[in-house]
Design a protein around this motif. Structure first.
Motif, short mmCIF file in Angstrom:
data_model
loop_
_atom_site.label_atom_id
_atom_site.label_comp_id
_atom_site.label_asym_id
_atom_site.label_seq_id
_atom_site.Cartn_x
_atom_site.Cartn_y
_atom_site.Cartn_z
N MET A 103 5.37 150.00 152.92
CA MET A 103 5.11 150.53 151.58
C MET A 103 3.79 151.33 151.63
SD MET A 103 4.60 148.49 148.00
CE MET A 103 6.20 147.69 148.17
N ASP A 104 3.86 152.64 151.21
CA ASP A 104 2.65 153.48 151.27
C ASP A 104 1.69 153.10 150.13
OD1 ASP A 104 3.90 154.45 149.07
OD2 ASP A 104 4.21 156.48 149.81
N ALA A 105 0.51 153.71 150.16
CA ALA A 105 -0.54 153.36 149.21
C ALA A 105 -0.15 153.73 147.79
CB ALA A 105 -1.85 154.07 149.60
N VAL A 106 0.59 154.86 147.64
CA VAL A 106 0.98 155.29 146.29
C VAL A 106 1.95 154.30 145.68
CG1 VAL A 106 2.14 157.11 144.98
CG2 VAL A 106 0.55 157.73 146.82
N GLU A 107 2.93 153.91 146.49
CA GLU A 107 3.91 152.95 145.98
C GLU A 107 3.25 151.61 145.67
OE1 GLU A 107 7.64 151.57 144.74
OE2 GLU A 107 6.87 153.60 145.13
N LEU A 108 2.29 151.20 146.54
CA LEU A 108 1.59 149.94 146.30
C LEU A 108 0.79 150.03 144.99
CD1 LEU A 108 0.69 147.14 147.27
CD2 LEU A 108 -1.16 148.26 148.54
N ALA A 109 0.17 151.17 144.79
CA ALA A 109 -0.60 151.35 143.55
C ALA A 109 0.32 151.29 142.33
CB ALA A 109 -1.36 152.68 143.59
N ARG A 110 1.52 151.91 142.47
CA ARG A 110 2.45 151.91 141.34
C ARG A 110 2.92 150.49 141.04
NH1 ARG A 110 7.73 152.18 140.21
NH2 ARG A 110 8.34 152.02 142.40
N LYS A 111 3.22 149.71 142.11
CA LYS A 111 3.67 148.33 141.92
C LYS A 111 2.59 147.47 141.27
CE LYS A 111 7.88 148.31 143.62
NZ LYS A 111 9.04 147.95 142.78
N LEU A 112 1.35 147.63 141.78
CA LEU A 112 0.25 146.85 141.24
C LEU A 112 0.00 147.21 139.77
CD1 LEU A 112 -1.98 144.78 141.74
CD2 LEU A 112 -3.44 146.65 142.55
N GLN A 113 0.16 148.51 139.45
CA GLN A 113 -0.03 148.94 138.06
C GLN A 113 1.03 148.33 137.16
OE1 GLN A 113 0.36 153.14 137.33
NE2 GLN A 113 -1.28 153.07 135.80
N GLU A 114 2.27 148.26 137.66
CA GLU A 114 3.36 147.66 136.87
C GLU A 114 3.08 146.20 136.58
OE1 GLU A 114 7.02 148.25 138.86
OE2 GLU A 114 7.13 150.40 138.44
N GLU A 115 2.57 145.48 137.60
CA GLU A 115 2.30 144.06 137.44
C GLU A 115 1.14 143.82 136.46
OE1 GLU A 115 4.02 141.53 138.50
OE2 GLU A 115 5.44 142.88 139.48
N ALA A 116 0.22 144.79 136.35
CA ALA A 116 -0.95 144.62 135.47
C ALA A 116 -0.71 145.21 134.08
CB ALA A 116 -2.17 145.27 136.11
N THR A 117 0.55 145.65 133.82
CA THR A 117 0.85 146.32 132.54
C THR A 117 1.70 145.42 131.65
OG1 THR A 117 0.78 148.48 133.61
CG2 THR A 117 1.88 148.35 131.46
N CYS A 118 1.31 145.33 130.36
CA CYS A 118 2.07 144.56 129.38
C CYS A 118 3.32 145.36 128.98
CB CYS A 118 1.21 144.30 128.15
SG CYS A 118 2.08 143.54 126.76
N SER A 119 4.48 144.70 128.96
CA SER A 119 5.73 145.39 128.65
C SER A 119 5.88 145.71 127.17
CB SER A 119 6.92 144.52 129.09
OG SER A 119 6.89 143.27 128.39
N ILE A 120 4.98 145.19 126.32
CA ILE A 120 5.05 145.49 124.88
C ILE A 120 4.19 146.70 124.53
CG2 ILE A 120 4.57 144.60 122.57
CD1 ILE A 120 5.19 141.81 123.60
N CYS A 121 2.92 146.68 124.89
CA CYS A 121 2.02 147.79 124.55
C CYS A 121 1.94 148.84 125.63
CB CYS A 121 0.62 147.26 124.23
SG CYS A 121 -0.20 146.47 125.64
#
Length: 476
Positions: A1-19
């Motif tokens: 997994m490249d750095a961009v994809e890792l960043a995208r995954k980490l951002q998804e995990e740190a994001t609330c699905s409501i707001c």
């Protein structure tokens, strides 16, 4: 997994699905999903008011899996709090570097839309036909433009600062000029005050000298009459005593006694008093001050005596013509005298107007103010008691005063008379408009109501009166 994809995954995990933003105070439901505490609370609050299936008391569906979760079982997720804070602060995970729609890095710049886009946006219908550049190339190109703009703004800032400095200097200079002018005004007015004080002293001294000269002549005449009266009384007593004596005694030296009468020189000195004081009340500059209250007074044709002609010089026409049938006209018209009043009534303030006159013959004119409800059909004395505050004008000797109260009469009136009405002060003053000499003042506590300028002419062929641009005379 490249750095961009890792960043995208980490951002998804740190994001609330409501707001759809990084977690703030994240909590975990009993089903294992994470939300911001405020987001899940608001979601459940909204669900309370909706009609539908029966809910278990204190339990609400999870926004992710719809599984019922007791509200009291919410547990803080401290680990996720730290992850969200790390994602929020990490430069590579800043949301401004990712496409809001596709969460992909913004590597391209759309020249038509002038906005950064990702590779997915590039393939979309919205941007497929647009020209794009790599972000690095666009940055270099726009850096040049930004440098030009920054140079322009720096130059404009420099110009503005120079203008500010100039305006500040102008402000200081203008304030200095105003200060100098203020001081000059005070000095010049002080000069005028001193001049007026000196002029007042000079006039009072002149009046005192005139008074003393006339008083001395009158006192000398009175003393001479007193001495003559004493001598006459003394001789009368002697003659009365002789008349009571015996006949023989009375006839003794009767020749000398009777000779006293012929030897006595009885004189009645006459002091020629002037008709008026020579010292005139004249305040320098007063007419200029009064002219600041000057108004364009125009006679009212509807109030004019039926045979009083009013000619307007600006309009080059007659405002009032004599009636053919001799009918007196409306209730507002004067029928007892050749009079007229001004179009305006005054119930407050200060007002000044001037009247020019060309008197011929010996007819009496009148000028001043009157109440707006004075009698216009009856002949009444023009006195304050009857609502008239006027001065009479005549050429030649002053007429004998009538039994009823009469206005002040000027036997040698000036060609221009100024009338000043101070309604609040209860004063009407008359001045010679040429030299500012005071003619007369009526003064009382208050006026009984609104006042109008009043003009009264004499008989036909007795001259003309000019009020503003209106000339008045009586038809012969």
């Amino acid at each position: 997994m490249d750095a961009v994809e890792l960043a995208r995954k980490l951002q998804e995990e740190a994001t609330c699905s409501i707001c759809l933003d990084y977690f703030t105070d994240p909590v975990m439901t009993s089903c294992g999903h994470n939300f911001c505490r405020e987001c899940i609370r608001m979601t459940w609050e909204k669900a309370k008011g909706k009609k539908g299936k029966r809910r278990q008391k204190g339990s609400f569906p999870c926004p992710e899996c719809r599984e019922m979760s007791p509200q009291r079982n919410l547990r803080p997720n401290r680990l996720l709090t730290k992850v969200a804070e790390m994602a929020r602060q990490h430069p590579g995970l800043q949301r401004r570097d990712l496409c809001p729609a596709h969460q992909e890095p913004l590597k391209l710049f759309c020249l038509e839309e002038q906005t950064p886009i990702c590779v997915v946006c590039r393939e979309s219908r919205e941007h497929q036909s647009h020209r794009v550049l790599p972000v690095d190339e666009a940055v270099q190109e726009y850096k040049v433009k930004l440098e030009e703009d920054m140079k322009y703004f720096r130059e404009e800032i420099e110009k503005t600062e120079k203008m500010q400095a100039k305006e500040e200097q102008s402000l200081v200079e203008w304030q200095d000029k105003a200060k100098e002018r203020r001081e000059r005004i005070l000095v010049e007015f002080q000069k005028v005050v001193l001049f007026l004080v000196e002029e007042e002293r000079r006039l009072l001294q002149t009046l005192k000298k005139e008074e003393e000269e006339t008083v001395m002549r009158l006192q000398d005449s009175k003393a001479s009459l007193d001495r003559q009266n004493h001598s006459l009384h003394s001789l009368l007593l002697q003659l009365e005593d002789r008349s009571r004596e015996d006949p023989v005694q009375m006839l003794q030296d009767v020749k000398d006694t009777l000779a006293r009468k012929s030897s006595l020189s009885v004189q009645y000195p006459k002091v020629d008093l002037p008709a008026a004081l020579r010292t005139v009340c004249r305040v320098p500059g007063q007419i200029e001050v009064l002219k600041s209250f000057q108004e364009d007074v125009v006679p009212d044709p509807g109030s004019a005596y039926p045979y009083l002609l009013l000619y307007e010089s600006r309009q080059r026409c007659y405002l009032s013509l004599p009636p053919d049938g001799g009918a007196p006209g409306g209730r507002e018209r004067f029928v007892a005298y050749p009079c007229a009043v001004g179009q305006k009534s005054y119930a407050a303030g200060r007002h000044y107007w001037e009247v020019g006159m060309n008197l011929t013959g010996d007819a009496l004119w009148a000028l001043g103010v009157c109440r707006d409800n004075v009698s216009r059909r009856d002949r009444v004395p023009k006195s304050p008691e009857n609502g008239f505050w006027v001065v009479q004008l005549c050429k030649g000797p002053k007429p004998a005063p009538p039994a009823a109260p009469a206005p002040v009469t000027l036997a040698d009136p000036p060609s221009y008379v100024g009338v000043f009405l101070d309604f609040q002060a209860g004063e009407v003053s008359f001045y010679s408009a040429h030299d500012g000499a005071h003619l007369h003042t009526y003064s009382q506590a208050a006026f009984p109501g609104p006042l109008q300028p009043f003009f009264c002419l004499g008989a036909p062929k007795s001259g003309q009166m000019v009020i503003s641009t209106v000339t008045m005379w009586v038809k012969g």
